[in-house]
Write a protein that holds these residues in place. Structure first.
Motif, PDB file in Angstrom:
ATOM      1  N   GLY A 108     -56.221  14.210  39.964  1.00  0.00           N
ATOM      2  CA  GLY A 108     -56.750  15.706  39.720  1.00  0.00           C
ATOM      3  C   GLY A 108     -57.238  16.452  40.744  1.00  0.00           C
ATOM      4  N   LYS A 109     -56.957  16.030  42.127  1.00  0.00           N
ATOM      5  CA  LYS A 109     -57.567  16.704  43.070  1.00  0.00           C
ATOM      6  C   LYS A 109     -56.611  17.479  44.086  1.00  0.00           C
ATOM      7  N   VAL A 110     -55.414  17.807  43.635  1.00  0.00           N
ATOM      8  CA  VAL A 110     -54.413  18.333  44.568  1.00  0.00           C
ATOM      9  C   VAL A 110     -54.728  19.304  45.109  1.00  0.00           C
ATOM     10  N   VAL A 111     -54.509  19.537  46.351  1.00  0.00           N
ATOM     11  CA  VAL A 111     -54.851  20.937  47.189  1.00  0.00           C
ATOM     12  C   VAL A 111     -53.802  21.507  47.191  1.00  0.00           C
ATOM     13  N   MET A 112     -53.909  22.789  46.883  1.00  0.00           N
ATOM     14  CA  MET A 112     -52.662  23.699  46.820  1.00  0.00           C
ATOM     15  C   MET A 112     -52.530  24.720  47.946  1.00  0.00           C
ATOM     16  N   PRO A 113     -51.493  25.069  48.447  1.00  0.00           N
ATOM     17  CA  PRO A 113     -51.431  25.623  49.804  1.00  0.00           C
ATOM     18  C   PRO A 113     -51.539  27.173  49.343  1.00  0.00           C
ATOM     19  N   ASP A 114     -51.929  28.085  49.995  1.00  0.00           N
ATOM     20  CA  ASP A 114     -52.331  29.377  50.047  1.00  0.00           C
ATOM     21  C   ASP A 114     -51.260  30.229  50.973  1.00  0.00           C
TER      22      ASP A 114
END
Length: 479
Positions: A108-114
Motif C-alpha cells: 500500500g505504498k505505491v509512489v504515484m507520478p505527478d
C-alpha cells in the motif's frame, strides 16, 4: 483546424485545407488537375492545372490531406493513449521497476507520478533519460555549442518544472522561461520553446530551444505533414505548416514587422524577449536550436529576422544548431538564407544521424521542390561524422537501400545492449528505446530520429567536423 487566411502577401502559393475534405472529392484529386476548384485546396486562380498536372504531385497532395485528416480524427484518442503511456512509464520509474511496483502495491505504498513535477518525463524523455551535460566538453571546444544545443533541444520536450530544474540545478545556468505559443491556424497553443542564459561563459550566451514534434500530438504531426507553401518575393518558397507553427499571423498581410508587443505568437514573442535581454548586455550572444519540427522552427526564425531586416539581432546570433530537421523551403529560399548567413557570419549546422527519416522529408525532387542548405554533419551508426553536401539516400525510400537499412537496424539493436560497456554507463539504453530499435527492423528511420543518437553523436564524434565551416567562428570563441 481553421485554415482560412489573407493571402494578399503572396501571389504564388499552394494551401491545403483538410478540414473541408470529403472522401469522394479527395479521391478525385488523383484524376483531376484543377486544384483551385477543390474546396480543400487553394492556389492562384488559373494556376491549379498547370502547377499540379503530374500524378506524382497529386498523389502527394492526396497523401498529405489524408494523413492530416486521419490525425485530426484520432487527435483525442492519440493524446489519451500518449498520456496513459507516459503516466505508466513514470509510474514504473517512480517505483524503480515493475517488481518493486508490485511489492509497493501489496504494501500500500505505491509512489504515484505527478505530471507537473520536475521528475516527470515525456515519452521522448523516457527514450533518453540523461540530463547532465558532458563535462569534458567545455566552452572554447568546437563541440560546445553543439553539445549544449542538443541537450536543450532534448529537454525542450519536458514540462516547465523539469526544464527549470535541469537548467538551474544540473547545468548551473539561468532559466529564463518555458512558453506555450499560439498557432493562429490550429487555434491552440501548440508551439513550445524555452530560453536559458549561460553566465558561465564570456560573453554570456542565451539559448532559444524550440520543442520538436511530440510523439502523440496530432496537431504537431499535422504541421509536419502539411505540404502547403507560400512564396515570398526575394526569398523563395517556405513550408506553410512550419511557418504557421512559428507564428504566421492569420489576419495580417504575411509577416508584418511589428504587431502587438504582447503577442503570444512564437516569432514575435521570442524576438521581443531577445531584444530586451540583449539590450542589457551589449556583449551577449544567442543561439537557436531544435530537434525535428523544433529544428525547422530554429532555422526559420532567423529567416524571418532577415525578412524584417533585424540586423542588430542577426549580428548577435552566434549559431543555429538543428538535429533531425526536415526541409523548410525551396532552392531559392536556400540561396537567400546562405547569403544572409554569410552576411552576418552565422554558423548553421544541420546534424543528421544515419537513417533518420525526418531530414529526408519533404521530398527533394521535381514534384515537391524542397531543398536543404547549410553545413550538414552526417553521422553513421558508429558515430563517425563528416561534412556532406547532402545526407545519403536523400529521399529515404529506395529499393537499393532496404537491405543495408535492415542490417544497420540489427547492428543498432545489438549496440543498445553493448554500448554501455564500450563507452560507459552514461550511454546505457533503456527498454523503451530498445523496443523502438525493434520497430526499426521494419522502419529504420523511426528509432534513428531519437534524440539519444544525436546526443551520442555530439559527444562521441570528432570535433574536426566543425572546423572547415566554422574555423574563424571557433577561433573567436577560443580567444
Amino acid at each position: 483546424m481553421a485554415c482560412g487566411c489573407n493571402k494578399g502577401f503572396s501571389s504564388n502559393y499552394m494551401l491545403l485545407k483538410p478540414e473541408e475534405v470529403r472522401l469522394f472529392d479527395l479521391i478525385r484529386v488523383l484524376f483531376h488537375r484543377n486544384l483551385e476548384k477543390r474546396k480543400f485546396g487553394d492556389c492562384p486562380e488559373g494556376e491549379g492545372e498547370a502547377k499540379h498536372e503530374s500524378f506524382e504531385h497529386r498523389w502527394l497532395i492526396f497523401v498529405s490531406i489524408l494523413v492530416q485528416k486521419m490525425l485530426q480524427s484520432l487527435s483525442k484518442p492519440l493524446a489519451w493513449f500518449g498520456s496513459k503511456l507516459e503516466w505508466w512509464l513514470n509510474l514504473l520509474s517512480c517505483n524503480c521497476n515493475f517488481g518493486t511496483l508490485l511489492v509497493n502495491c501489496l504494501r500500500g505504498k505505491v509512489v504515484m507520478p505527478d505530471e507537473k513535477s520536475p521528475t516527470f518525463l515525456s515519452f521522448i524523455g523516457n527514450l533518453d533519460r540523461r540530463v547532465e551535460l558532458d563535462k569534458s566538453i567545455k566552452h572554447g571546444d568546437s563541440r560546445y555549442y553543439g553539445a549544449l544545443s542538443v541537450m536543450a533541444a532534448k529537454v525542450s520536450y519536458e514540462n516547465k518544472a523539469f526544464i527549470e530544474t535541469t537548467v538551474r540545478d544540473h547545468w548551473k545556468m539561468e532559466f529564463l522561461g518555458s512558453y506555450d505559443f499560439w498557432n493562429d491556424y490550429q487555434e491552440k497553443n501548440t508551439t513550445q520553446a524555452f530560453l536559458l542564459r549561460d553566465k558561465n561563459v564570456d560573453p554570456e550566451l542565451i539559448v532559444v530551444a524550440f520543442r520538436g514534434t511530440e510523439t502523440f500530438d496530432a496537431d504537431a504531426w499535422c504541421s509536419d505533414f502539411d505540404i502547403s507553401w507560400y512564396e515570398f518575393p526575394g526569398m523563395g518558397k517556405m513550408h506553410g505548416g512550419f511557418m504557421k507553427a512559428l507564428g504566421l499571423p492569420k489576419e495580417n498581410q504575411g509577416w508584418p514587422k511589428e504587431i502587438d508587443k504582447h503577442s503570444t505568437l512564437a516569432y514575435y514573442a521570442i524576438r521581443e524577449m531577445l531584444r530586451e535581454l540583449l539590450q542589457r548586455n551589449n556583449e551577449a550572444k544567442f543561439i537557436v536550436t531544435g530537434h525535428s519540427l523544433g529544428g525547422a522552427l530554429a532555422i526559420l526564425f532567423p529567416a524571418i529576422l532577415a525578412l524584417h531586416e533585424e540586423a542588430w539581432l542577426l549580428e548577435r546570433l552566434d549559431g543555429v544548431y538543428t538535429f533531425g530537421q526536415p526541409r523548410v523551403g525551396d532552392e531559392k529560399f536556400g540561396q537567400f538564407m546562405k547569403e544572409q548567413l554569410r552576411k552576418y557570419s552565422i554558423p548553421y549546422y544541420r546534424f543528421v544521424y544515419s537513417n533518420d527519416i525526418v531530414p529526408r522529408l519533404p521530398y527533394d525532387d521535381t514534384t515537391l521542390m524542397f531543398k536543404h542548405f547549410g553545413t550538414c554533419i552526417y553521422y553513421n551508426s558508429f558515430y563517425k561524422g563528416k561534412i556532406v553536401e547532402e545526407e545519403p539516400n536523400k529521399n529515404y525510400y529506395s529499393p537499393l537501400s532496404v537491405i543495408p537499412k535492415i542490417i544497420n537496424a540489427i547492428w543498432e539493436l545489438i549496440r543498445s545492449f553493448t554500448i554501455r560497456y564500450i563507452e560507459g554507463a552514461d550511454y546505457e539504453e533503456g527498454n523503451v528505446l530498445r523496443v523502438l530499435r525493434i520497430v526499426g527492423l521494419v522502419v529504420a528511420g523511426i528509432p534513428a530520429h531519437s534524440p539519444q543518437d544525436y546526443v551520442n553523436a555530439t559527444r562521441l564524434g570528432s570535433p574536426d567536423v566543425y572546423l572547415p565551416a566554422a574555423d574563424d567562428h571557433d577561433k573567436t570563441h577560443q580567444e
